[in-house]
Write a protein that holds these residues in place. Structure first.
Motif, PDB file in Angstrom:
ATOM      1  N   ASN A 322       0.842  -1.203   0.000  1.00 43.19           N
ATOM      2  CA  ASN A 322       0.000   0.000   0.000  1.00 43.19           C
ATOM      3  C   ASN A 322       0.874   1.249   0.000  1.00 43.19           C
ATOM      4  O   ASN A 322       2.091   1.155  -0.171  1.00 43.19           O
ATOM      5  N   LYS A 323       0.281   2.389   0.199  1.00 45.54           N
ATOM      6  CA  LYS A 323       1.021   3.652   0.252  1.00 45.54           C
ATOM      7  C   LYS A 323       0.767   4.288   1.609  1.00 45.54           C
ATOM      8  O   LYS A 323      -0.216   5.017   1.807  1.00 45.54           O
ATOM      9  N   PRO A 324       1.651   4.010   2.592  1.00 46.80           N
ATOM     10  CA  PRO A 324       1.451   4.547   3.944  1.00 46.80           C
ATOM     11  C   PRO A 324       1.386   6.066   3.964  1.00 46.80           C
ATOM     12  O   PRO A 324       2.007   6.743   3.141  1.00 46.80           O
ATOM     13  N   ALA A 325       0.659   6.595   4.935  1.00 40.69           N
ATOM     14  CA  ALA A 325       0.470   8.043   5.055  1.00 40.69           C
ATOM     15  C   ALA A 325       1.595   8.669   5.864  1.00 40.69           C
ATOM     16  O   ALA A 325       1.367   9.358   6.857  1.00 40.69           O
ATOM     17  N   THR A 326       2.818   8.424   5.448  1.00 38.89           N
ATOM     18  CA  THR A 326       3.982   9.009   6.096  1.00 38.89           C
ATOM     19  C   THR A 326       5.114   9.088   5.089  1.00 38.89           C
ATOM     20  O   THR A 326       5.258   8.203   4.240  1.00 38.89           O
ATOM     21  N   THR A 327       5.910  10.137   5.174  1.00 35.53           N
ATOM     22  CA  THR A 327       7.014  10.316   4.225  1.00 35.53           C
ATOM     23  C   THR A 327       8.093   9.261   4.412  1.00 35.53           C
ATOM     24  O   THR A 327       8.874   9.008   3.498  1.00 35.53           O
ATOM     25  N   GLU A 328       8.141   8.626   5.597  1.00 34.48           N
ATOM     26  CA  GLU A 328       9.152   7.598   5.857  1.00 34.48           C
ATOM     27  C   GLU A 328       8.771   6.245   5.260  1.00 34.48           C
ATOM     28  O   GLU A 328       9.588   5.329   5.233  1.00 34.48           O
ATOM     29  N   GLY A 329       7.555   6.091   4.813  1.00 40.32           N
ATOM     30  CA  GLY A 329       7.115   4.826   4.235  1.00 40.32           C
ATOM     31  C   GLY A 329       6.548   3.865   5.253  1.00 40.32           C
ATOM     32  O   GLY A 329       5.493   3.281   5.038  1.00 40.32           O
ATOM     33  N   GLU A 330       7.205   3.687   6.380  1.00 39.86           N
ATOM     34  CA  GLU A 330       6.724   2.829   7.453  1.00 39.86           C
ATOM     35  C   GLU A 330       7.057   3.469   8.800  1.00 39.86           C
ATOM     36  O   GLU A 330       8.092   4.116   8.941  1.00 39.86           O
ATOM     37  N   ARG A 331       6.188   3.248   9.769  1.00 40.51           N
ATOM     38  CA  ARG A 331       6.473   3.687  11.130  1.00 40.51           C
ATOM     39  C   ARG A 331       7.146   2.558  11.918  1.00 40.51           C
ATOM     40  O   ARG A 331       7.054   1.381  11.558  1.00 40.51           O
ATOM     41  N   TYR A 332       7.789   2.938  13.002  1.00 43.24           N
ATOM     42  CA  TYR A 332       8.329   1.961  13.944  1.00 43.24           C
ATOM     43  C   TYR A 332       7.210   1.558  14.896  1.00 43.24           C
ATOM     44  O   TYR A 332       6.607   2.409  15.548  1.00 43.24           O
ATOM     45  N   LEU A 333       6.921   0.250  14.970  1.00 45.93           N
ATOM     46  CA  LEU A 333       5.747  -0.249  15.673  1.00 45.93           C
ATOM     47  C   LEU A 333       6.114  -1.349  16.664  1.00 45.93           C
ATOM     48  O   LEU A 333       7.130  -2.027  16.510  1.00 45.93           O
ATOM     49  N   PRO A 334       5.251  -1.581  17.669  1.00 52.56           N
ATOM     50  CA  PRO A 334       5.536  -2.624  18.659  1.00 52.56           C
ATOM     51  C   PRO A 334       5.029  -4.011  18.273  1.00 52.56           C
ATOM     52  O   PRO A 334       5.515  -5.012  18.796  1.00 52.56           O
ATOM     53  N   THR A 335       4.041  -4.075  17.386  1.00 51.27           N
ATOM     54  CA  THR A 335       3.444  -5.367  17.049  1.00 51.27           C
ATOM     55  C   THR A 335       3.021  -5.410  15.584  1.00 51.27           C
ATOM     56  O   THR A 335       2.747  -4.381  14.968  1.00 51.27           O
ATOM     57  N   ALA A 336       2.948  -6.624  15.071  1.00 49.05           N
ATOM     58  CA  ALA A 336       2.452  -6.843  13.712  1.00 49.05           C
ATOM     59  C   ALA A 336       1.846  -8.234  13.621  1.00 49.05           C
ATOM     60  O   ALA A 336       2.292  -9.166  14.318  1.00 49.05           O
ATOM     61  N   PHE A 337       0.828  -8.377  12.791  1.00 47.26           N
ATOM     62  CA  PHE A 337       0.303  -9.697  12.449  1.00 47.26           C
ATOM     63  C   PHE A 337       1.148 -10.224  11.287  1.00 47.26           C
ATOM     64  O   PHE A 337       1.156  -9.627  10.208  1.00 47.26           O
ATOM     65  N   LEU A 338       1.852 -11.327  11.519  1.00 49.54           N
ATOM     66  CA  LEU A 338       2.744 -11.891  10.519  1.00 49.54           C
ATOM     67  C   LEU A 338       2.231 -13.258  10.054  1.00 49.54           C
ATOM     68  O   LEU A 338       1.702 -14.036  10.863  1.00 49.54           O
ATOM     69  N   VAL A 339       2.418 -13.546   8.773  1.00 47.71           N
ATOM     70  CA  VAL A 339       1.988 -14.816   8.191  1.00 47.71           C
ATOM     71  C   VAL A 339       3.226 -15.666   7.916  1.00 47.71           C
ATOM     72  O   VAL A 339       4.136 -15.228   7.206  1.00 47.71           O
ATOM     73  N   PHE A 340       3.234 -16.886   8.478  1.00 48.73           N
ATOM     74  CA  PHE A 340       4.382 -17.789   8.357  1.00 48.73           C
ATOM     75  C   PHE A 340       3.994 -19.077   7.637  1.00 48.73           C
ATOM     76  O   PHE A 340       2.870 -19.566   7.782  1.00 48.73           O
ATOM     77  N   ARG A 341       4.943 -19.622   6.917  1.00 49.88           N
ATOM     78  CA  ARG A 341       4.721 -20.950   6.336  1.00 49.88           C
ATOM     79  C   ARG A 341       4.822 -22.019   7.414  1.00 49.88           C
ATOM     80  O   ARG A 341       4.081 -23.003   7.396  1.00 49.88           O
ATOM     81  N   GLN A 342       5.727 -21.820   8.370  1.00 41.85           N
ATOM     82  CA  GLN A 342       5.856 -22.733   9.507  1.00 41.85           C
ATOM     83  C   GLN A 342       5.828 -21.906  10.793  1.00 41.85           C
ATOM     84  O   GLN A 342       6.871 -21.631  11.396  1.00 41.85           O
ATOM     85  N   PRO A 343       4.660 -21.517  11.226  1.00 39.11           N
ATOM     86  CA  PRO A 343       4.548 -20.595  12.363  1.00 39.11           C
ATOM     87  C   PRO A 343       5.146 -21.131  13.662  1.00 39.11           C
ATOM     88  O   PRO A 343       5.642 -20.351  14.482  1.00 39.11           O
TER      89      PRO A 343
END
Length: 365
Positions: A322-343
């Protein structure tokens, strides 16, 4: 003595045009003011504009649109409504695990990304068929958050979406201090609530059922929740939309939200905002998007400048979809939902273990 020269019509023409333009502009402004402050449709537009401003770092600017008292009342009303939306009894989805029991072969896709769009907004939809491939990722180094792209690559995930809320003074926080709860691999990584205190939770049980709403930590552990963060409000419960209209939609903003259909499929909506190609969506827009795709449960996640969807790319390592609403492209965050092949093999450590977060300053980098 020279006599004054009478002005010709041509000499007066520019001045007349400016005068007429000024009169027309004043009349238009007066008409607009009467409409905005004197009609129901004008008031609706003012409150929609105020809601949009409230979701930004310039919340106080909304006073110019609806007044200081109305702003306080508006925010308090939303807080009460979000609390109510989190308490209706949820019947968890029971994914047909027999149909998704075996791990996906190395060549089989774990997810797909679709384009989505509505009136004034556009974004991406991440569709994950097996909810058990989803884990909560956290930063690898104490002191500040981590970009979702870096988190995804470091932990070996195939895709990532921003997760829960965090302390964010003046929208310039370092992304390391979560709010509420962080649960990963069935272990409590972080909690700022007492065991009996209700907190807003969005996550998944070990069987792949989505859980969203207000629960105590004891409730969460009793229900077998394995991956979770905190944010709100819930949007859909038991197949019923909770946001009644755009008027209750919290304005236009970049949005991240998650839903689950009856067969267990997980939908992450990642909608751009505050840009020319996409102004942003209301919570009602997101709710209707999910209902149209058969969602039976849905909840809002952190949005605004945090909204991001990242996938793995064979050539560049990762791709921001997508196109994040920040000039840096991504913010520094504490959590994310991640998708794994072998979670189960993902080595996600508790970066907050042993830290006194009451003494941590989330505004310092």
């Amino acid at each position: 003595m020279d006599l004054p020269v009478a002005p010709t019509p041509l000499t007066w023409l520019p001045r007349r045009r400016w005068t007429l333009a000024a009169v027309a502009l004043a009349a238009a402004a007066l008409t607009a003011a009467i409409w905005l402050w004197g009609t129901p449709s004008g008031a609706r537009l003012r409150y929609l504009a105020a809601d949009t401003i409230i979701t930004t770092q310039h919340r106080e600017w909304a006073k110019a649109v609806i007044g200081e008292r109305a702003l306080r009342e508006r925010i308090a009303a939303y807080e009460r409504r979000f609390d109510d939306m989190g308490r209706e009894t949820l019947q968890p989805v029971r994914p047909p695990l027999a149909a998704i029991a075996a791990p996906a072969p190395e060549t089989a896709p774990l997810f797909r990304v679709e384009d989505i769009a509505g009136e004034g907004w556009s974004g991406k939809l991440l569709v994950v068929s097996d909810p058990r491939t989803i884990r909560i990722g956290v930063p690898g180094v104490a002191g500040r958050g981590e970009k979702v792209s870096r988190m995804m690559l470091r932990l070996g995930a195939e895709a990532g979406v921003n997760g829960g809320g965090f302390a964010d003074p003046n929208w310039t926080g370092n992304g390391f201090k979560p709010t509420g709860l962080v649960l990963s691999g069935g272990k409590v990584f972080y909690s700022d609530a007492a065991p009996e205190e209700e907190i807003d939770v969005v996550g998944f049980t070990e069987q792949g059922s989505i859980i969203a709403g207000k629960y105590t930590l004891k409730d969460i552990l009793r229900m077998g929740v394995k991956e979770a963060v905190s944010f709100r409000p819930r949007l859909i419960v038991n197949g019923k939309g909770l946001v009644k209209s755009d008027d209750d939609g919290w304005g236009f903003a970049p949005r991240t939200a998650v839903a689950q259909t009856a067969d267990g499929t997980v939908l992450f909506a990642v909608i751009d905002g505050r840009q020319t190609h996409s102004v942003g969506a209301t919570l009602y827009d997101v709710q209707q998007l999910f209902l149209d795709r058969g969602a039976v449960v849905a909840a809002n996640l952190d949005g605004g400048a945090s909204t991001v969807l990242v996938t793995r790319d064979a050539e560049t390592g990762f791709r921001i979809e997508n196109k994040p609403a920040t000039t840096e492209g991504e913010r520094y965050l504490p959590t994310a939902f991640l998708v794994f092949r072998q979670p189960a093999l993902a080595r996600i450590g508790n970066v907050w273990e042993g830290l006194d977060m009451d003494k941590f300053d989330p505004a310092k980098w």
